[in-house]
Motif scaffolding. Structure first.
Motif, PDB file in Angstrom:
ATOM      1  N   ASP A 210       0.767  -1.197  -0.307  1.00  0.00           N
ATOM      2  CA  ASP A 210       0.148   0.252  -0.103  1.00  0.00           C
ATOM      3  C   ASP A 210       1.052   1.349  -0.067  1.00  0.00           C
ATOM      4  N   ALA A 211       2.196   1.355   0.607  1.00  0.00           N
ATOM      5  CA  ALA A 211       2.463   2.542   0.830  1.00  0.00           C
ATOM      6  C   ALA A 211       3.271   2.877  -0.160  1.00  0.00           C
TER       7      ALA A 211
ATOM      8  N   GLN B 211       0.955   4.069  -3.312  1.00  0.00           N
ATOM      9  CA  GLN B 211       0.581   5.533  -2.900  1.00  0.00           C
ATOM     10  C   GLN B 211       1.988   6.145  -2.917  1.00  0.00           C
TER      11      GLN B 211
ATOM     12  N   GLN C 128       2.397   6.750  -6.652  1.00  0.00           N
ATOM     13  CA  GLN C 128       1.214   8.072  -7.075  1.00  0.00           C
ATOM     14  C   GLN C 128       1.406   8.958  -7.009  1.00  0.00           C
ATOM     15  N   GLU C 129       2.378   9.333  -5.915  1.00  0.00           N
ATOM     16  CA  GLU C 129       3.191  10.696  -6.025  1.00  0.00           C
ATOM     17  C   GLU C 129       3.737  10.915  -6.740  1.00  0.00           C
TER      18      GLU C 129
ATOM     19  N   ALA D 156      -4.106   5.792 -10.046  1.00  0.00           N
ATOM     20  CA  ALA D 156      -3.969   4.984  -8.999  1.00  0.00           C
ATOM     21  C   ALA D 156      -4.784   3.711  -9.768  1.00  0.00           C
TER      22      ALA D 156
END
Length: 433
Positions: A385-386, A389, A392-393, A398
């Motif tokens: 999950d991290a 994320q 995505q940054e 997503a």
């Protein structure tokens, strides 16, 4: 076994703290318990920096505790506070930051549960203030006041005597009553090495004369004093170099015509473009192994090379094959990537931004077999999950990413050896139909 003891046993195994785990947990518990406004006051600190939801999840053990990374914890508590707690627990600030990210949520959960506290934990200030005290009246009050006055007089005489003896000893020894003021540190230490043939160009600044001599003597032993050029200046205002000891140990293997290394504070810039592939790979592996805490740029490896050679119109299969040659590493027991993985993360994101529209890519995290099955599966899911994320940054859509955590269910090597466990701690990618 109580919840408190199970928590300590898990910390001892997961972070390899051994018998020190109980002390570290007690230090964190005592610090949390000492907050003037208790858990509510500590929660306000997290809310002020936008992390209130994390802290709220820790206070409700029946819910899934949201993870926190070291940079977020430092933002909430402050670097000085973390360093102070690390000193009390007997750990280095860097190692403690990683451990605290996982122990603090558990400690908050235990303190929030009336059955989860350590039986030997001393009462809080609120409990002590709530304890009723007997009333003193009449003659008993007079005797109590007389006793208090007598004790105050005795304490005053004792303090005066100690101060007099101390002053006499200082005068006798002619000791000045002042200490040298610490020089403020204003910038990072720096050291650059550039080898051309047998010649080594050295430039930099270090805070201590002993550090300058150690580096210069080590370089002389490896390359010969006659082949060294440049200088290392003494700069008392430079901060200590955390990489210096490890660099001195590695100098015999960190060599080769064309190698350039530039250390500056927490950053390391690498240039191996003038070296052969085998040397570039060996140097990059050594640096990733020994300086993983530093933020590196210029690393080289099969995965990074494959991603760099991808054509602009590469299809999803080509991109996935190249991605599976890369290496991303996390801090032990954490969802935070190591500093040496940031360059790889940028390259992975660039490759995923180019997948055809409508593609779905599974980003899967795997662990070795150390720890429980459920714990490893949960940690790997949090890592996936991290990572999703972070991608995505870096501009990855997503709806392209499907994070998955498999724990230690799919090993690719023998978990009985450190090399095998290292291979099993990995991130893999595959396209989904």
């Amino acid at each position: 076994m109580s919840a408190y003891n199970r928590f300590i046993e898990d910390a001892a195994i997961r972070f390899e703290l051994g018998h020190r785990a109980r002390w570290v947990v007690r230090v964190i518990t005592a610090w949390v318990d000492s907050h003037p406004q208790g858990l509510d006051g500590l929660q306000q600190q997290f809310e002020q920096v936008g992390l209130g939801a994390r802290f709220h999840s820790w206070r409700h053990p029946t819910r899934l505790a949201l993870p926190i990374v070291a940079s977020e914890l430092e933002r909430a508590l402050g670097a000085h506070t973390l360093a102070m707690i690390a000193h009390r627990s007997g750990m280095s600030p860097g190692a403690f930051r990683v451990v605290a990210c996982h122990l603090l949520p558990g400690v908050v959960g235990l303190l929030s549960s009336p059955t989860g506290l350590d039986p030997s934990t001393p009462p809080t200030r609120r409990a002590r203030l709530a304890t009723p005290r007997p009333l003193i009246t009449g003659g008993a009050a007079s005797r109590a006041m007389y006793g208090m006055a007598l004790r105050s007089l005795l304490w005053t005489l004792a303090v005066v005597a100690v101060l007099a003896v101390t002053a006499w000893l200082q005068l006798k020894a002619r000791t000045p009553l002042w200490t040298a003021q610490e020089i403020p540190r204003e910038h990072d230490a720096r050291l650059s090495l550039h080898q051309q043939g047998t010649q080594m160009q050295v430039e930099g600044n270090l805070p201590r004369e002993t550090d300058r001599r150690r580096v210069w003597n080590a370089l002389s032993a490896v390359h010969g004093r006659q082949n060294l050029h440049g200088s290392i200046s003494l700069d008392p205002r430079a901060r200590p170099a955390p990489w210096l000891d490890r660099l001195i140990d590695d100098l015999p293997v960190l060599r080769g015509d064309g190698l350039q290394l530039a250390f500056e504070g927490p950053q390391l810039r690498i240039d191996t473009s003038g070296m052969g592939d085998a040397q570039r790979l060996a140097i990059s592996r050594q640096l990733r192994q020994d300086f993983s805490a530093l933020e590196m740029s210029g690393l080289w490896g099969p995965g990074l090379a494959a991603l760099a050679q991808l054509p602009a119109d590469a299809d999803a299969a080509q991109r996935i094959n190249a991605l599976n040659l890369t290496t991303l590493k996390f801090q032990p027991g954490s969802t935070e990537l190591t500093g040496d993985s940031r360059q790889t993360l940028t390259a992975v994101a660039a490759a995923l931004r180019g997948v055809p529209a409508g593609s779905r890519v599974e980003v899967a995290a795997h662990t070795d077999s150390a720890g429980s099955t459920e714990g490893n599966r949960q940690l790997s899911q949090l890592r996936a999950d991290a990572l999703a994320q972070a991608l995505q940054e870096h501009g990855v859509a997503a709806d392209v990413l499907v994070p998955a955590g498999y724990g230690h269910d799919h090993p690719v090597a023998d978990n009985r050896s450190e090399e095998g466990r290292a291979r099993n701690r990995r991130v893999t990618y595959r396209t989904l139909q």
